[in-house]
Design a protein around this motif. Structure first.
Motif, PDB file in Angstrom:
ATOM      1  N   ILE A 141      61.377 -12.966  96.901  1.00  0.00           N
ATOM      2  CA  ILE A 141      62.641 -12.454  97.432  1.00  0.00           C
ATOM      3  C   ILE A 141      62.514 -10.982  97.784  1.00  0.00           C
ATOM      4  O   ILE A 141      62.987 -10.526  98.835  1.00  0.00           O
ATOM      5  CB  ILE A 141      63.773 -12.690  96.411  1.00  0.00           C
ATOM      6  CG1 ILE A 141      64.183 -14.162  96.421  1.00  0.00           C
ATOM      7  CG2 ILE A 141      64.988 -11.810  96.707  1.00  0.00           C
ATOM      8  CD1 ILE A 141      65.104 -14.547  95.295  1.00  0.00           C
ATOM      9  N   GLU A 142      61.873 -10.202  96.914  1.00  0.00           N
ATOM     10  CA  GLU A 142      61.712  -8.769  97.196  1.00  0.00           C
ATOM     11  C   GLU A 142      60.894  -8.557  98.463  1.00  0.00           C
ATOM     12  O   GLU A 142      61.253  -7.740  99.317  1.00  0.00           O
ATOM     13  CB  GLU A 142      61.051  -8.091  95.993  1.00  0.00           C
ATOM     14  CG  GLU A 142      61.167  -6.573  95.982  1.00  0.00           C
ATOM     15  CD  GLU A 142      60.175  -5.901  96.912  1.00  0.00           C
ATOM     16  OE1 GLU A 142      60.479  -4.778  97.409  1.00  0.00           O
ATOM     17  OE2 GLU A 142      59.090  -6.477  97.164  1.00  0.00           O
ATOM     18  N   VAL A 143      59.806  -9.303  98.610  1.00  0.00           N
ATOM     19  CA  VAL A 143      58.963  -9.163  99.799  1.00  0.00           C
ATOM     20  C   VAL A 143      59.723  -9.589 101.056  1.00  0.00           C
ATOM     21  O   VAL A 143      59.715  -8.893 102.080  1.00  0.00           O
ATOM     22  CB  VAL A 143      57.670  -9.993  99.645  1.00  0.00           C
ATOM     23  CG1 VAL A 143      56.835  -9.951 100.919  1.00  0.00           C
ATOM     24  CG2 VAL A 143      56.857  -9.496  98.453  1.00  0.00           C
ATOM     25  N   LEU A 144      60.391 -10.734 100.988  1.00  0.00           N
ATOM     26  CA  LEU A 144      61.132 -11.263 102.136  1.00  0.00           C
ATOM     27  C   LEU A 144      62.205 -10.291 102.602  1.00  0.00           C
ATOM     28  O   LEU A 144      62.308  -9.980 103.795  1.00  0.00           O
ATOM     29  CB  LEU A 144      61.760 -12.610 101.754  1.00  0.00           C
ATOM     30  CG  LEU A 144      62.710 -13.231 102.774  1.00  0.00           C
ATOM     31  CD1 LEU A 144      61.941 -13.710 103.995  1.00  0.00           C
ATOM     32  CD2 LEU A 144      63.484 -14.391 102.141  1.00  0.00           C
ATOM     33  N   LEU A 145      63.010  -9.798 101.666  1.00  0.00           N
ATOM     34  CA  LEU A 145      64.122  -8.924 102.050  1.00  0.00           C
ATOM     35  C   LEU A 145      63.628  -7.564 102.511  1.00  0.00           C
ATOM     36  O   LEU A 145      64.220  -6.965 103.429  1.00  0.00           O
ATOM     37  CB  LEU A 145      65.095  -8.778 100.886  1.00  0.00           C
ATOM     38  CG  LEU A 145      66.254  -9.789 100.811  1.00  0.00           C
ATOM     39  CD1 LEU A 145      67.158  -9.661 102.033  1.00  0.00           C
ATOM     40  CD2 LEU A 145      65.760 -11.210 100.686  1.00  0.00           C
ATOM     41  N   ARG A 146      62.565  -7.054 101.913  1.00  0.00           N
ATOM     42  CA  ARG A 146      62.045  -5.752 102.359  1.00  0.00           C
ATOM     43  C   ARG A 146      61.568  -5.837 103.805  1.00  0.00           C
ATOM     44  O   ARG A 146      61.834  -4.938 104.612  1.00  0.00           O
ATOM     45  CB  ARG A 146      60.924  -5.311 101.424  1.00  0.00           C
ATOM     46  CG  ARG A 146      60.293  -3.986 101.782  1.00  0.00           C
ATOM     47  CD  ARG A 146      59.626  -3.318 100.597  1.00  0.00           C
ATOM     48  NE  ARG A 146      58.957  -4.258  99.726  1.00  0.00           N
ATOM     49  CZ  ARG A 146      57.696  -4.663  99.850  1.00  0.00           C
ATOM     50  NH1 ARG A 146      56.960  -4.204 100.857  1.00  0.00           N
ATOM     51  NH2 ARG A 146      57.160  -5.509  98.993  1.00  0.00           N
ATOM     52  N   ARG A 147      60.886  -6.907 104.145  1.00  0.00           N
ATOM     53  CA  ARG A 147      60.416  -7.086 105.523  1.00  0.00           C
ATOM     54  C   ARG A 147      61.588  -7.296 106.485  1.00  0.00           C
ATOM     55  O   ARG A 147      61.583  -6.781 107.602  1.00  0.00           O
ATOM     56  CB  ARG A 147      59.460  -8.269 105.609  1.00  0.00           C
ATOM     57  CG  ARG A 147      58.093  -8.012 104.978  1.00  0.00           C
ATOM     58  CD  ARG A 147      57.251  -9.291 105.020  1.00  0.00           C
ATOM     59  NE  ARG A 147      57.056  -9.746 106.381  1.00  0.00           N
ATOM     60  CZ  ARG A 147      56.013  -9.433 107.142  1.00  0.00           C
ATOM     61  NH1 ARG A 147      55.066  -8.660 106.656  1.00  0.00           N
ATOM     62  NH2 ARG A 147      55.907  -9.898 108.377  1.00  0.00           N
ATOM     63  N   ALA A 148      62.586  -8.063 106.057  1.00  0.00           N
ATOM     64  CA  ALA A 148      63.721  -8.358 106.938  1.00  0.00           C
ATOM     65  C   ALA A 148      64.564  -7.120 107.205  1.00  0.00           C
ATOM     66  O   ALA A 148      65.076  -6.923 108.317  1.00  0.00           O
ATOM     67  CB  ALA A 148      64.581  -9.456 106.319  1.00  0.00           C
ATOM     68  N   LEU A 149      64.717  -6.274 106.190  1.00  0.00           N
ATOM     69  CA  LEU A 149      65.596  -5.112 106.314  1.00  0.00           C
ATOM     70  C   LEU A 149      64.926  -3.921 106.984  1.00  0.00           C
ATOM     71  O   LEU A 149      65.604  -3.093 107.605  1.00  0.00           O
ATOM     72  CB  LEU A 149      66.085  -4.683 104.931  1.00  0.00           C
ATOM     73  CG  LEU A 149      66.996  -5.655 104.173  1.00  0.00           C
ATOM     74  CD1 LEU A 149      67.158  -5.205 102.730  1.00  0.00           C
ATOM     75  CD2 LEU A 149      68.355  -5.758 104.854  1.00  0.00           C
ATOM     76  N   ARG A 150      63.602  -3.813 106.855  1.00  0.00           N
ATOM     77  CA  ARG A 150      62.908  -2.583 107.223  1.00  0.00           C
ATOM     78  C   ARG A 150      63.151  -2.163 108.664  1.00  0.00           C
ATOM     79  O   ARG A 150      63.423  -0.987 108.950  1.00  0.00           O
ATOM     80  CB  ARG A 150      61.412  -2.750 106.967  1.00  0.00           C
ATOM     81  CG  ARG A 150      60.600  -1.475 107.169  1.00  0.00           C
ATOM     82  CD  ARG A 150      59.208  -1.668 106.618  1.00  0.00           C
ATOM     83  NE  ARG A 150      58.610  -2.899 107.122  1.00  0.00           N
ATOM     84  CZ  ARG A 150      57.660  -3.568 106.479  1.00  0.00           C
ATOM     85  NH1 ARG A 150      57.228  -3.150 105.305  1.00  0.00           N
ATOM     86  NH2 ARG A 150      57.153  -4.675 107.001  1.00  0.00           N
ATOM     87  N   GLU A 151      63.068  -3.094 109.609  1.00  0.00           N
ATOM     88  CA  GLU A 151      63.192  -2.720 111.017  1.00  0.00           C
ATOM     89  C   GLU A 151      64.631  -2.426 111.423  1.00  0.00           C
ATOM     90  O   GLU A 151      64.864  -1.899 112.513  1.00  0.00           O
ATOM     91  CB  GLU A 151      62.634  -3.833 111.905  1.00  0.00           C
ATOM     92  CG  GLU A 151      63.378  -5.154 111.803  1.00  0.00           C
ATOM     93  CD  GLU A 151      62.707  -6.247 112.614  1.00  0.00           C
ATOM     94  OE1 GLU A 151      63.342  -6.681 113.597  1.00  0.00           O
ATOM     95  OE2 GLU A 151      61.580  -6.641 112.283  1.00  0.00           O
ATOM     96  N   ARG A 152      65.591  -2.704 110.547  1.00  0.00           N
ATOM     97  CA  ARG A 152      66.995  -2.491 110.899  1.00  0.00           C
ATOM     98  C   ARG A 152      67.632  -1.325 110.158  1.00  0.00           C
ATOM     99  O   ARG A 152      68.564  -0.710 110.680  1.00  0.00           O
ATOM    100  CB  ARG A 152      67.797  -3.778 110.631  1.00  0.00           C
ATOM    101  CG  ARG A 152      67.324  -4.939 111.494  1.00  0.00           C
ATOM    102  CD  ARG A 152      68.017  -6.237 111.145  1.00  0.00           C
ATOM    103  NE  ARG A 152      67.531  -7.308 111.987  1.00  0.00           N
ATOM    104  CZ  ARG A 152      66.436  -8.027 111.715  1.00  0.00           C
ATOM    105  NH1 ARG A 152      65.762  -7.798 110.596  1.00  0.00           N
ATOM    106  NH2 ARG A 152      66.045  -8.973 112.534  1.00  0.00           N
ATOM    107  N   VAL A 153      67.182  -1.038 108.950  1.00  0.00           N
ATOM    108  CA  VAL A 153      67.820   0.045 108.177  1.00  0.00           C
ATOM    109  C   VAL A 153      66.824   1.089 107.709  1.00  0.00           C
ATOM    110  O   VAL A 153      67.210   2.053 107.038  1.00  0.00           O
ATOM    111  CB  VAL A 153      68.576  -0.532 106.959  1.00  0.00           C
ATOM    112  CG1 VAL A 153      69.683  -1.472 107.401  1.00  0.00           C
ATOM    113  CG2 VAL A 153      67.621  -1.247 105.999  1.00  0.00           C
TER     114      VAL A 153
END
Length: 413
Positions: A141-153
């Motif tokens: 979950i930590e890896v998935l969300l970090r990748r998903a959020l990085r390019e937007r925030v």
């Protein structure tokens, strides 16, 4: 005598030095440390609740910790692990389908059966399956969300949001299910793996994980919506850039779409083959419903009236509208289209097939991406520590209220 020059770190207070050491640990190690601490807390709560458990069909009065691991649906998983599935739908005296293991999916109990080959009891083996898959899910979950959020925030906010999602997953009020023989741990681990593969456009592994999820828990149907959104965005990006998706990628994408659609039908089809009855799964599921059959949407309408009276359906519609609006808001867009599609499709699926009541709290752990939003916009949010305290308190309430059984009948966890 020469003076000894102290470093800046050595001059820091002990608490600050410990915090620095904590932050220097790999993030996966920190997530696992939180997960282990959370499971120890859950174990302590369950052991205390056991002191107040009266005698029941599952346990004697004041049972031990191990006895409580085999309560509720764990009984069905134990039957599957030790004896397999029936070769016909069990029927009552009036010919109506009865509750049976056919309503429960095979991956988790079969993994427990493998561990039982080492001499472990079912309670220990099933709990170990949940513990290990829950740990894998938390790290993923930590890896998935970090990748998903990085390019937007941005990277900093992405780390904060991903950490919040992982911590809240570990501490969620029903998180006891990550250490009892239930399917939430395996299901979330497979779902996270599927979404990570989709995120990286690794469609073949994603297809295999979708099929496994289709044999783990009845949550695979919404995957098709997520895949359609992902492939649609890929096609639109190619059209906008004046490029066409490569033939191999297109074929793999179509294969993934077919696999995700198949996953939702895989266990009902398998139950048909086991029993020779086409509606074996749905007929068995109906045995848990008051009307003896699964009726889409109607249970939500009825339960809302039961809980809130005549205004219940109105409140239900307004709550759903608010949820959709929230997921469409600028803040929620940070999750990205695929994760938002999952959060919408999964809730829509629950509306269609779920008979809602106390088990709903447990089903909602699969909405783990929403935990990331607690870590964003630090100036206008409840601090993560506030969410942590709330989760711990509610975990005590959930365990004492729902896992503890009050004879002769009680609401399920």
């Amino acid at each position: 005598m020469t003076a000894v020059q102290t470093t800046g770190a050595a001059r820091l207070p002990v608490r600050s030095r410990l915090l620095l050491r904590w932050l220097r640990l790999p993030v996966a190690v920190r997530v696992l440390a939180v997960y282990v601490a959370a499971r120890l807390f859950s174990a302590a709560v369950l052991a205390e609740v056991a002191r107040f458990q009266p005698a029941s069909t599952w346990t004697p009065a004041n049972p031990g910790y191990g006895d409580l691991l085999r309560m509720w649906d764990a009984t069905w998983y134990e039957q599957i692990a030790t004896g397999g599935y029936p070769d016909a739908v069990p029927l009552g005296s009036a010919g109506d389908p009865q509750q049976s293991p056919l309503a429960f999916y095979p991956v988790a109990p079969l993994l427990a059966r493998v561990l039982m080959g080492t001499g472990l009891s079912f309670g220990a083996a099933g709990a170990l399956v949940s513990l290990l898959t829950g740990a894998a899910a938390a790290v993923g979950i930590e890896v998935l969300l970090r990748r998903a959020l990085r390019e937007r925030v941005g990277a900093t906010a992405a780390r904060r949001g991903a950490w919040s999602a992982a911590v809240l997953f570990c501490l969620a009020p029903p998180s006891l299910v990550y250490q009892v023989p239930y399917t939430e741990g395996p299901a979330v681990a497979l779902l996270v793996g599927f979404l990570l593969c989709l995120q990286r456009r690794r469609y073949l592994p994603a297809a295999l994980l979708a099929l496994l999820l289709g044999l783990t828990r009845p949550v695979a149907v919404p995957l098709s919506v997520v895949v359609v959104v992902h492939l649609g965005l890929r096609a639109w990006a190619g059209h906008r850039d004046g490029t066409v998706l490569g033939g191999r990628e297109a074929l793999r994408g179509l294969g993934l779409l077919a696999a995700s659609g198949t996953a939702g039908l895989l266990w009902p089809f398998t139950a048909w083959q086991l029993t020779g009855r086409p509606d074996a799964y749905t007929a068995t599921m109906g045995a848990w419903r008051s009307g003896g059959e699964v009726v889409p949407l109607a249970p939500w309408w009825g339960v809302s009236q039961y809980v809130l009276g005549p205004v219940g359906p109105v409140v239900l519609v307004l709550a759903l509208a608010a949820y959709v609006a929230w997921l469409c808001s600028a803040r929620a867009r940070a999750l990205g289209p695929e994760l938002r599609a999952w959060c919408l499709a999964y809730v829509g699926y629950l509306l269609l097939v779920l008979d809602p009541f106390t088990s709903l709290f447990r089903y909602l752990v699969l909405l783990f991406p929403l935990g990331a939003l607690a870590g964003l916009r630090p100036g206008r949010r409840v601090p993560l520590t506030g969410w942590v305290v709330c989760c711990l308190a509610l975990q005590v309430v959930w365990t004492a209220w729902l896992w503890r059984f009050s004879p002769p009948a009680d609401w399920p966890p």
